[in-house]
Write a protein that holds these residues in place. Structure first.
Motif, mmCIF file in Angstrom:
data_model
loop_
_atom_site.group_PDB
_atom_site.id
_atom_site.type_symbol
_atom_site.label_atom_id
_atom_site.label_comp_id
_atom_site.label_asym_id
_atom_site.label_seq_id
_atom_site.Cartn_x
_atom_site.Cartn_y
_atom_site.Cartn_z
ATOM 1 N N GLU A 106 0.786 -1.168 -0.011
ATOM 2 C CA GLU A 106 0.036 -0.047 0.102
ATOM 3 C C GLU A 106 0.768 1.450 0.021
ATOM 4 O O GLU A 106 0.596 2.278 -0.439
ATOM 5 N N GLN A 107 1.993 1.295 0.791
ATOM 6 C CA GLN A 107 2.810 2.380 0.870
ATOM 7 C C GLN A 107 3.477 2.746 -0.648
ATOM 8 O O GLN A 107 3.667 3.606 -1.214
ATOM 9 N N TYR A 108 3.901 1.403 -1.116
ATOM 10 C CA TYR A 108 4.853 1.680 -2.415
ATOM 11 C C TYR A 108 3.677 2.243 -3.502
ATOM 12 O O TYR A 108 4.074 2.765 -4.495
ATOM 13 N N SER A 109 2.482 1.708 -3.508
ATOM 14 C CA SER A 109 1.513 2.260 -4.487
ATOM 15 C C SER A 109 1.212 3.814 -4.532
ATOM 16 O O SER A 109 1.305 4.420 -5.399
ATOM 17 N N LEU A 110 1.072 4.261 -3.211
ATOM 18 C CA LEU A 110 1.148 5.545 -3.068
ATOM 19 C C LEU A 110 2.406 6.379 -3.357
ATOM 20 O O LEU A 110 2.454 7.384 -3.887
ATOM 21 N N PHE A 111 3.590 5.820 -2.888
ATOM 22 C CA PHE A 111 5.018 6.301 -3.387
ATOM 23 C C PHE A 111 5.009 6.449 -4.547
ATOM 24 O O PHE A 111 5.498 7.478 -5.277
ATOM 25 N N ARG A 160 -8.114 -0.153 13.892
ATOM 26 C CA ARG A 160 -8.715 -1.342 12.849
ATOM 27 C C ARG A 160 -9.475 -0.504 11.825
ATOM 28 O O ARG A 160 -9.800 -0.860 10.806
ATOM 29 N N SER A 161 -10.144 0.426 12.265
ATOM 30 C CA SER A 161 -11.152 1.331 11.529
ATOM 31 C C SER A 161 -10.457 2.370 10.603
ATOM 32 O O SER A 161 -11.433 2.780 9.979
ATOM 33 N N ASP A 162 -9.224 2.613 10.785
ATOM 34 C CA ASP A 162 -8.688 3.671 9.886
ATOM 35 C C ASP A 162 -8.930 3.357 8.309
ATOM 36 O O ASP A 162 -8.880 1.904 8.019
ATOM 37 N N GLY A 163 -8.909 4.195 7.659
ATOM 38 C CA GLY A 163 -9.172 4.225 6.295
ATOM 39 C C GLY A 163 -7.898 4.355 5.303
ATOM 40 O O GLY A 163 -6.889 3.734 5.940
ATOM 41 N N ALA A 164 -7.932 4.758 4.294
ATOM 42 C CA ALA A 164 -6.747 4.511 3.248
ATOM 43 C C ALA A 164 -5.702 5.441 3.492
ATOM 44 O O ALA A 164 -6.002 6.396 4.135
ATOM 45 N N LEU A 165 -4.390 5.129 3.090
ATOM 46 C CA LEU A 165 -3.278 5.873 3.174
ATOM 47 C C LEU A 165 -3.310 6.929 2.577
ATOM 48 O O LEU A 165 -3.494 6.928 1.222
ATOM 49 N N ILE A 166 -2.962 8.188 3.146
ATOM 50 C CA ILE A 166 -2.970 9.256 2.421
ATOM 51 C C ILE A 166 -1.753 10.007 2.154
ATOM 52 O O ILE A 166 -1.377 10.778 1.492
ATOM 53 N N ALA A 167 -0.850 9.692 3.277
ATOM 54 C CA ALA A 167 0.549 10.306 3.474
ATOM 55 C C ALA A 167 1.556 9.487 4.236
ATOM 56 O O ALA A 167 0.867 8.720 5.155
ATOM 57 N N SER A 168 2.763 9.840 4.102
ATOM 58 C CA SER A 168 3.518 9.112 4.940
ATOM 59 C C SER A 168 5.105 9.628 4.929
ATOM 60 O O SER A 168 5.525 10.492 4.137
#
Length: 254
Positions: A106-111, A160-168
């Motif tokens: 998921e991180q790599y896709s955002l990256f 557990r209920s956190d949504g999509a990754l937006i930034a890192s």
């Protein structure tokens, strides 16, 4: 000549085109951050203007240019501007969680989306998923990964209920501050000003940890890519006499 195995050895790169100033060429001096002394060495080198990339500490050593200036924010004196407060307000629906530097698909896709949108022709544009994993994991200092996600209905109590990754943000914890090694964010969320938001969040994290500085890397006066850094005042710049308070001109304050 006898060299102690713990004594760092420094090397100089060959000239290559500067990514910030057209027509200029850059060189870097670098050393390896390995062994149990790596955290202390990073603290010392950061005071001298070095930055970390994986297990390498480097700083510019250009022959005809001194445009790259090391910048750190004075955390305890920082007061956000009105526009920064608006950025914080716009991102109240996000939650930032700090954890170990563990890469994910998921991180790599955002990256990848971030690079393709913002730095398609930059030096990192060809990074594979393995390259990304190395960037995150390959550290012998105290490194953390801060991930920002949309809040879910129960985010206050559980992730557990956190949504999509937006930034890192990949961040080093040092003796006198936090150092933002690399950050990236969702390019389709431009109205959030996520780069500014992450810096504001890191300032607050450093304050809560009792650390006086947030290190932002290098600022180049004539580079539009670097212009955002000067907005976070007050800050110190590293010059020939050491770290000194920088006084921005009227245009930079705006």
């Amino acid at each position: 000549m006898t060299v102690h195995p713990q004594t760092p050895q420094f090397f100089l790169t060959s000239p290559s085109p500067c990514p910030y100033l057209s027509g200029q060429f850059e060189r870097k001096v670098f050393t390896h951050l390995i062994g149990e002394r790596a955290p202390d060495l990073l603290d010392l080198l950061t005071q001298g203007g070095f930055r970390r990339s994986q297990n390498i500490a480097y700083r510019p050593a250009c022959e005809r240019c001194r445009a790259c200036v090391s910048v750190r924010i004075l955390v305890d004196e920082f007061v956000p501007t009105r526009s920064m407060r608006r950025v914080a307000q716009r991102n109240q629906d996000l939650v930032g969680r700090i954890g170990d530097p563990e890469p994910s698909s998921e991180q790599y896709s955002l990256f990848r989306r971030y690079l393709d949108s913002r730095h398609a022709f930059g030096g990192m544009s060809e990074m594979s998923v393995l390259d990304y994993a190395m960037m995150v994991e390959d550290s012998q200092v105290d490194t953390r990964l801060v991930q920002y996600r949309r809040k879910g209905p129960d985010s206050r109590f559980s992730e557990r209920s956190d949504g999509a990754l937006i930034a890192s943000a990949l961040t080093d914890v040092m003796g006198d501050g936090l150092s933002m090694v690399y950050s990236f964010f969702e390019p389709d969320e431009a109205e959030r000003s996520l780069g500014t938001f992450m810096i504001l969040d890191h300032i607050e994290r450093a304050r809560k940890m009792g650390l006086p500085y947030l290190y932002l890397g290098y600022w180049v006066r004539d580079s539009r890519k670097m212009a955002y850094k000067i907005r976070f005042q007050p800050q110190d710049h590293l010059g020939p006499k050491g770290w000194e308070r920088y006084v921005p001109d009227e245009a930079e304050q705006g």
